[in-house]
Design a protein around this motif. Structure first.
Motif, PDB file in Angstrom:
ATOM      1  N   ALA A 250      -9.352 -39.585 -29.402  1.00 25.89           N
ATOM      2  CA  ALA A 250     -10.537 -40.235 -29.970  1.00 25.89           C
ATOM      3  C   ALA A 250     -11.296 -39.266 -30.862  1.00 25.89           C
ATOM      4  O   ALA A 250     -11.496 -38.100 -30.513  1.00 25.89           O
ATOM      5  N   CYS A 251     -11.729 -39.781 -32.016  1.00 21.61           N
ATOM      6  CA  CYS A 251     -12.593 -39.031 -32.925  1.00 21.61           C
ATOM      7  C   CYS A 251     -13.601 -40.015 -33.505  1.00 21.61           C
ATOM      8  O   CYS A 251     -13.505 -41.220 -33.294  1.00 21.61           O
ATOM      9  N   HIS A 252     -14.568 -39.507 -34.254  1.00 22.22           N
ATOM     10  CA  HIS A 252     -15.543 -40.414 -34.852  1.00 22.22           C
ATOM     11  C   HIS A 252     -15.066 -40.926 -36.204  1.00 22.22           C
ATOM     12  O   HIS A 252     -14.935 -42.131 -36.408  1.00 22.22           O
ATOM     13  N   GLY A 253     -14.849 -40.025 -37.146  1.00 18.59           N
ATOM     14  CA  GLY A 253     -14.376 -40.420 -38.471  1.00 18.59           C
ATOM     15  C   GLY A 253     -12.869 -40.266 -38.561  1.00 18.59           C
ATOM     16  O   GLY A 253     -12.102 -41.209 -38.360  1.00 18.59           O
ATOM     17  N   SER A 254     -12.435 -39.050 -38.857  1.00 15.94           N
ATOM     18  CA  SER A 254     -11.027 -38.698 -38.806  1.00 15.94           C
ATOM     19  C   SER A 254     -10.929 -37.374 -38.052  1.00 15.94           C
ATOM     20  O   SER A 254     -11.947 -36.716 -37.809  1.00 15.94           O
ATOM     21  N   PRO A 255      -9.717 -36.939 -37.697  1.00 15.11           N
ATOM     22  CA  PRO A 255      -9.617 -35.662 -36.989  1.00 15.11           C
ATOM     23  C   PRO A 255     -10.164 -34.478 -37.771  1.00 15.11           C
ATOM     24  O   PRO A 255     -10.533 -33.468 -37.173  1.00 15.11           O
ATOM     25  N   ARG A 256     -10.257 -34.600 -39.078  1.00 18.38           N
ATOM     26  CA  ARG A 256     -10.689 -33.448 -39.859  1.00 18.38           C
ATOM     27  C   ARG A 256     -12.131 -33.522 -40.337  1.00 18.38           C
ATOM     28  O   ARG A 256     -12.674 -32.522 -40.818  1.00 18.38           O
ATOM     29  N   SER A 257     -12.793 -34.681 -40.191  1.00 16.78           N
ATOM     30  CA  SER A 257     -14.183 -34.784 -40.652  1.00 16.78           C
ATOM     31  C   SER A 257     -14.856 -35.998 -40.041  1.00 16.78           C
ATOM     32  O   SER A 257     -14.269 -37.088 -40.014  1.00 16.78           O
ATOM     33  N   ASP A 258     -16.116 -35.820 -39.582  1.00 15.61           N
ATOM     34  CA  ASP A 258     -16.862 -36.967 -39.058  1.00 15.61           C
ATOM     35  C   ASP A 258     -17.410 -37.852 -40.162  1.00 15.61           C
ATOM     36  O   ASP A 258     -17.989 -38.901 -39.897  1.00 15.61           O
ATOM     37  N   LEU A 259     -17.207 -37.471 -41.417  1.00 11.63           N
ATOM     38  CA  LEU A 259     -17.643 -38.277 -42.554  1.00 11.63           C
ATOM     39  C   LEU A 259     -16.493 -38.982 -43.260  1.00 11.63           C
ATOM     40  O   LEU A 259     -16.713 -39.736 -44.205  1.00 11.63           O
ATOM     41  N   GLU A 260     -15.272 -38.732 -42.825  1.00 12.77           N
ATOM     42  CA  GLU A 260     -14.110 -39.339 -43.465  1.00 12.77           C
ATOM     43  C   GLU A 260     -13.676 -40.580 -42.702  1.00 12.77           C
ATOM     44  O   GLU A 260     -13.437 -40.546 -41.496  1.00 12.77           O
ATOM     45  N   MET A 261     -13.555 -41.692 -43.399  1.00 12.85           N
ATOM     46  CA  MET A 261     -13.010 -42.901 -42.791  1.00 12.85           C
ATOM     47  C   MET A 261     -11.512 -42.732 -42.608  1.00 12.85           C
ATOM     48  O   MET A 261     -10.818 -42.267 -43.501  1.00 12.85           O
ATOM     49  N   LEU A 262     -11.019 -43.127 -41.456  1.00  8.13           N
ATOM     50  CA  LEU A 262      -9.592 -43.008 -41.191  1.00  8.13           C
ATOM     51  C   LEU A 262      -8.813 -44.212 -41.715  1.00  8.13           C
ATOM     52  O   LEU A 262      -7.727 -44.056 -42.273  1.00  8.13           O
ATOM     53  N   LEU A 263      -9.363 -45.417 -41.563  1.00  9.88           N
ATOM     54  CA  LEU A 263      -8.639 -46.633 -41.926  1.00  9.88           C
ATOM     55  C   LEU A 263      -9.127 -47.278 -43.217  1.00  9.88           C
ATOM     56  O   LEU A 263      -8.623 -48.330 -43.605  1.00  9.88           O
ATOM     57  N   GLU A 264     -10.105 -46.676 -43.865  1.00 13.11           N
ATOM     58  CA  GLU A 264     -10.595 -47.170 -45.161  1.00 13.11           C
ATOM     59  C   GLU A 264     -10.576 -46.034 -46.168  1.00 13.11           C
ATOM     60  O   GLU A 264     -10.654 -44.861 -45.802  1.00 13.11           O
TER      61      GLU A 264
END
Length: 248
Positions: free
Chosen positions: A109-123
């Motif tokens: 589990a992460c918030h945004g992506s594994p590399r940044s809480d500001l990066e959308m993973l699925l968009e």
């Protein structure tokens, strides 16, 4: 064992209570919170108190980081409103939250992506707006995270994507804010089109598929008119519109 996955509550305690009740009714025995918990014009303190008492498995999002790291004059309106009402014990709770979590050997589990809480993973946000990310984009953003099930939040967009290699990536959507407008990294809007609170239920597959995770995307009614009124009373007509309509 069904796991309820919640994210992006944004201080909307009424929506949170509705989701928790719905998850219990559906048989969830565990609840995981993916961050962006308090920021907004609604009920940050009440939400913090409720979640601190529950002791859910919780990670922090970008808004928790911003509340902890930024001076109030550098914050956006939602963070600044929340910063003004939090007590030291609420901040201590936020500061103790991890930024990512392995919930099971094959569940990350992460918030945004594994590399940044500001990066959308699925968009993917482009100058033309926001679109669904391609499988290749999702795979690249996951990096070395080799989990059968990946949970993410941040975008508020409820979506489940199964990659070609079989990994399942789930964004449960937002419990507390169904739409918003943003200008990072380019202007775009996220809109669910309805006012329901959203979350996901995940569980392992039936006998014969012990490692195959399955997902159910859920939407729950609550008193969003009351939440919209509270936002309007706090001078946030943008939130009031999003809460009442699901559109930014």
């Amino acid at each position: 064992m069904a796991i309820a996955v919640i994210s992006d509550i944004h201080g909307n305690l009424g929506a949170l209570e509705a989701v928790l009740a719905d998850a219990r009714a559906r048989g969830a025995s565990r609840v995981v919170n993916l961050g962006d918990i308090l920021s907004g014009p609604l009920d940050a303190v009440g939400t913090a108190e409720r979640l601190m008492a529950l002791g859910l498995e919780t990670i922090r999002g970008n808004h928790e980081r911003q509340l902890l790291d930024l001076a109030r004059e550098a914050m956006n309106l939602s963070d600044a409103a929340t910063d003004a009402v939090l007590e030291p014990r609420h901040r201590d709770w936020l500061a103790a939250l991890p930024v990512e979590m392995w919930l099971e050997p094959d569940l990350y589990a992460c918030h945004g992506s594994p590399r940044s809480d500001l990066e959308m993973l699925l968009e993917t946000v482009e100058p033309q707006g926001c679109r669904a990310a391609t499988g290749a984009e999702v795979t690249e953003r996951l990096g070395g995270i080799d989990a059968a099930l990946v949970l993410c939040g941040h975008s508020h967009k409820q979506r489940a994507v199964r990659l070609e290699d079989g990994r399942l990536v789930v964004n449960p959507g937002s419990v507390g804010l169904p739409a918003y407008a943003e200008d990072h990294p380019w202007p775009h809007v996220i809109e669910s089109g309805t006012s329901e609170a959203r979350y996901a239920l995940v569980e392992r597959g039936a006998d014969g598929e012990p490692d195959a995770w399955q997902v159910q995307l859920c939407a729950v009614a609550y008193d969003w008119a009351a939440a919209a009124r509270r936002a309007a009373e706090g001078g946030r007509e943008d939130w009031a519109r999003a809460l009442a309509t699901g559109y930014a």
